[in-house]
Design a protein around this motif. Structure first.
Motif, PDB file in Angstrom:
ATOM      1  N   GLY A 191       0.673  -1.209   0.388  1.00  0.00           N
ATOM      2  CA  GLY A 191      -0.005   0.049   0.342  1.00  0.00           C
ATOM      3  C   GLY A 191       0.975   1.380  -0.333  1.00  0.00           C
ATOM      4  O   GLY A 191      -0.016   2.297  -0.314  1.00  0.00           O
ATOM      5  N   ARG A 192       1.680   1.156   0.380  1.00  0.00           N
ATOM      6  CA  ARG A 192       2.994   2.105  -0.092  1.00  0.00           C
ATOM      7  C   ARG A 192       4.007   1.794  -0.579  1.00  0.00           C
ATOM      8  O   ARG A 192       5.358   1.544   0.516  1.00  0.00           O
ATOM      9  CB  ARG A 192       2.676   2.911   1.859  1.00  0.00           C
ATOM     10  N   PRO A 193       4.245   1.822  -1.712  1.00  0.00           N
ATOM     11  CA  PRO A 193       5.098   1.133  -2.959  1.00  0.00           C
ATOM     12  C   PRO A 193       6.601   2.364  -2.594  1.00  0.00           C
ATOM     13  O   PRO A 193       6.942   2.981  -3.806  1.00  0.00           O
ATOM     14  CB  PRO A 193       4.470   1.082  -3.518  1.00  0.00           C
ATOM     15  N   HIS A 194       7.414   2.643  -2.285  1.00  0.00           N
ATOM     16  CA  HIS A 194       8.832   3.309  -2.100  1.00  0.00           C
ATOM     17  C   HIS A 194       9.646   2.587  -2.248  1.00  0.00           C
ATOM     18  O   HIS A 194       9.608   1.764  -2.319  1.00  0.00           O
ATOM     19  CB  HIS A 194       8.992   4.145  -0.393  1.00  0.00           C
ATOM     20  N   ASP A 195      10.724   3.310  -3.031  1.00  0.00           N
ATOM     21  CA  ASP A 195      11.649   2.942  -3.455  1.00  0.00           C
ATOM     22  C   ASP A 195      13.714   2.553  -2.445  1.00  0.00           C
ATOM     23  O   ASP A 195      13.769   1.860  -2.462  1.00  0.00           O
ATOM     24  CB  ASP A 195      12.525   3.590  -4.459  1.00  0.00           C
ATOM     25  N   GLN A 196      12.864   3.075  -1.060  1.00  0.00           N
ATOM     26  CA  GLN A 196      13.681   2.590   0.346  1.00  0.00           C
ATOM     27  C   GLN A 196      12.677   1.618   1.294  1.00  0.00           C
ATOM     28  O   GLN A 196      11.318   1.589   1.393  1.00  0.00           O
ATOM     29  CB  GLN A 196      13.779   3.401   0.647  1.00  0.00           C
ATOM     30  N   VAL A 197      12.897   0.368   1.263  1.00  0.00           N
ATOM     31  CA  VAL A 197      12.231   0.035   2.352  1.00  0.00           C
ATOM     32  C   VAL A 197      13.426  -0.412   3.020  1.00  0.00           C
ATOM     33  O   VAL A 197      14.500  -1.461   3.058  1.00  0.00           O
ATOM     34  CB  VAL A 197      11.729  -1.921   1.229  1.00  0.00           C
ATOM     35  N   LEU A 246       8.705  -5.255  -4.856  1.00  0.00           N
ATOM     36  CA  LEU A 246       9.825  -4.696  -5.101  1.00  0.00           C
ATOM     37  C   LEU A 246      10.946  -4.715  -5.403  1.00  0.00           C
ATOM     38  O   LEU A 246      12.044  -5.134  -5.025  1.00  0.00           O
ATOM     39  CB  LEU A 246      10.449  -5.583  -3.159  1.00  0.00           C
ATOM     40  N   SER A 247      10.679  -5.276  -6.589  1.00  0.00           N
ATOM     41  CA  SER A 247      11.352  -5.075  -7.826  1.00  0.00           C
ATOM     42  C   SER A 247      11.982  -3.968  -7.752  1.00  0.00           C
ATOM     43  O   SER A 247      13.218  -3.546  -8.623  1.00  0.00           O
ATOM     44  CB  SER A 247      10.577  -5.673  -9.464  1.00  0.00           C
ATOM     45  N   ARG A 248      11.528  -2.407  -7.854  1.00  0.00           N
ATOM     46  CA  ARG A 248      12.625  -1.036  -8.280  1.00  0.00           C
ATOM     47  C   ARG A 248      12.756  -0.813  -6.293  1.00  0.00           C
ATOM     48  O   ARG A 248      13.204   0.103  -7.025  1.00  0.00           O
ATOM     49  CB  ARG A 248      10.814  -0.707  -8.690  1.00  0.00           C
ATOM     50  N   ALA A 249      12.642  -1.607  -5.370  1.00  0.00           N
ATOM     51  CA  ALA A 249      13.369  -1.525  -4.508  1.00  0.00           C
ATOM     52  C   ALA A 249      14.615  -1.861  -4.016  1.00  0.00           C
ATOM     53  O   ALA A 249      14.577  -2.912  -4.415  1.00  0.00           O
ATOM     54  CB  ALA A 249      12.562  -1.579  -3.606  1.00  0.00           C
ATOM     55  N   THR A 250      15.305  -0.626  -2.632  1.00  0.00           N
ATOM     56  CA  THR A 250      16.542  -1.644  -2.626  1.00  0.00           C
ATOM     57  C   THR A 250      15.957  -1.586  -0.714  1.00  0.00           C
ATOM     58  O   THR A 250      15.068  -1.176  -0.164  1.00  0.00           O
ATOM     59  CB  THR A 250      16.995  -0.130  -2.624  1.00  0.00           C
ATOM     60  N   LEU A 251      16.309  -3.128  -0.806  1.00  0.00           N
ATOM     61  CA  LEU A 251      15.607  -3.319   0.634  1.00  0.00           C
ATOM     62  C   LEU A 251      16.495  -3.851   1.781  1.00  0.00           C
ATOM     63  O   LEU A 251      17.535  -4.303   0.751  1.00  0.00           O
ATOM     64  CB  LEU A 251      15.004  -4.699   0.528  1.00  0.00           C
TER      65      LEU A 251
END
Length: 292
Positions: A88-94, A111-116
């Motif tokens: 619900g809150r798809p940020h680029d940083q998780v 999460l394919s566009r995020a840095t986890l």
């Protein structure tokens, strides 16, 4: 959380619970096809017994079986609620605080566009690297951030790993709060507040005060002693519990507005899943809070 030189037994148990629940309890809402890959053959053996509903006749082995079965019931509503909040809150940083054997980097295409950033004790991270092997990561980038929450500088560690405090972040704080003191929880919240830009979201799982968890641990200790084996959770004591009101105050003091806060029993009933661990589910909670 974990002991000083070994990987967390709690992390293994939670991973076993997810593997046992995969495609079985509420298959239309919960799946974790990766969890079993992170387990040893002995750990998988118990999972398979639970999935077959085939409890061992030896009461010593039955203890491990019941632990995994009960854990499966608890982790399903918890995981579904947290995953929904992350989507619900798809940020680029998780940032996954106390990641343990969490599999989101390997099973969530969202999460394919995020840095986890996976934050955990160095020993747990070393163990996880071995367990994960060459399993394909779906997250855009995976950064391991070694931190012992009881004494390491979380702020400096995140900065060194490349976390950008000026950009929005989704924080996942699952299965960690009960093992920290209130001072340690507050100190971690201080760091989150400093590194959370407008629009950031925190999803936190915590435990309400109650006798159920304490009695369960006492029973496990007694059974382990009778079996002549060490208490598997002896090195990971519960250190804090929070009511929904005290958690809301803590988050408000750090600039976070609670959007929802549900007990796991309510979440399980919403999923229409079979409920056998009412006490544990009633005491566990998931809160979703945002930075305005």
């Amino acid at each position: 959380m974990k002991q000083a030189s070994t990987a967390s037994r709690t992390a293994v148990l939670v991973c076993q619970g997810r593997a046992a629940a995969h495609g079985r309890l509420v298959p239309d809402r919960f799946t974790d096809p990766v969890a079993e890959r992170f387990l040893t053959p002995d750990e998988v053996r118990v999972v398979e017994q639970v999935r077959r509903a085939d409890p061992p006749s030896d009461w010593r082995q039955r203890t491990a079986y019941e632990q995994v079965r009960a854990c499966a019931d608890v982790v399903v509503p918890r995981t579904v609620a947290i995953d929904d909040a992350v989507r619900g809150r798809p940020h680029d940083q998780v940032v996954d605080l106390g990641a343990g054997l969490d599999t989101r980097a390997w099973r969530m295409p969202e999460l394919s566009r995020a840095t986890l950033f996976e934050v955990d004790h160095p020993a747990s991270q070393s163990d996880k690297r071995e367990r994960a092997g060459d399993a394909p990561v779906l997250a855009g980038r995976l950064e391991l951030v070694p931190v012992d929450f009881t004494h390491d500088d979380l702020d400096a560690a995140l900065h060194g790993a490349g976390h950008n405090g000026a950009a929005p972040t989704t924080w996942v704080w699952e299965g960690v709060v009960p093992y920290l003191t209130r001072a340690e929880v507050t100190a971690t919240a201080d760091v989150l507040a400093r590194r959370s830009a407008a629009g950031s979201r925190l999803v936190v799982n915590y435990q309400e005060p109650g006798v159920g968890a304490a009695l369960g641990r006492l029973l496990l200790r007694a059974v382990s002693r009778l079996a002549g084996s060490p208490d598997p959770l002896a090195g990971e004591p519960r250190r804090s519990s929070w009511s929904a009101q005290t958690m809301a105050r803590l988050l408000a003091d750090h600039g976070l507005v609670v959007r929802r806060d549900d007990d796991l029993l309510t979440l399980a009933e919403q999923l229409a899943m079979p409920v056998t661990q009412r006490g544990s589910l009633r005491n566990g909670r998931v809160a979703v809070a945002d930075v305005s």
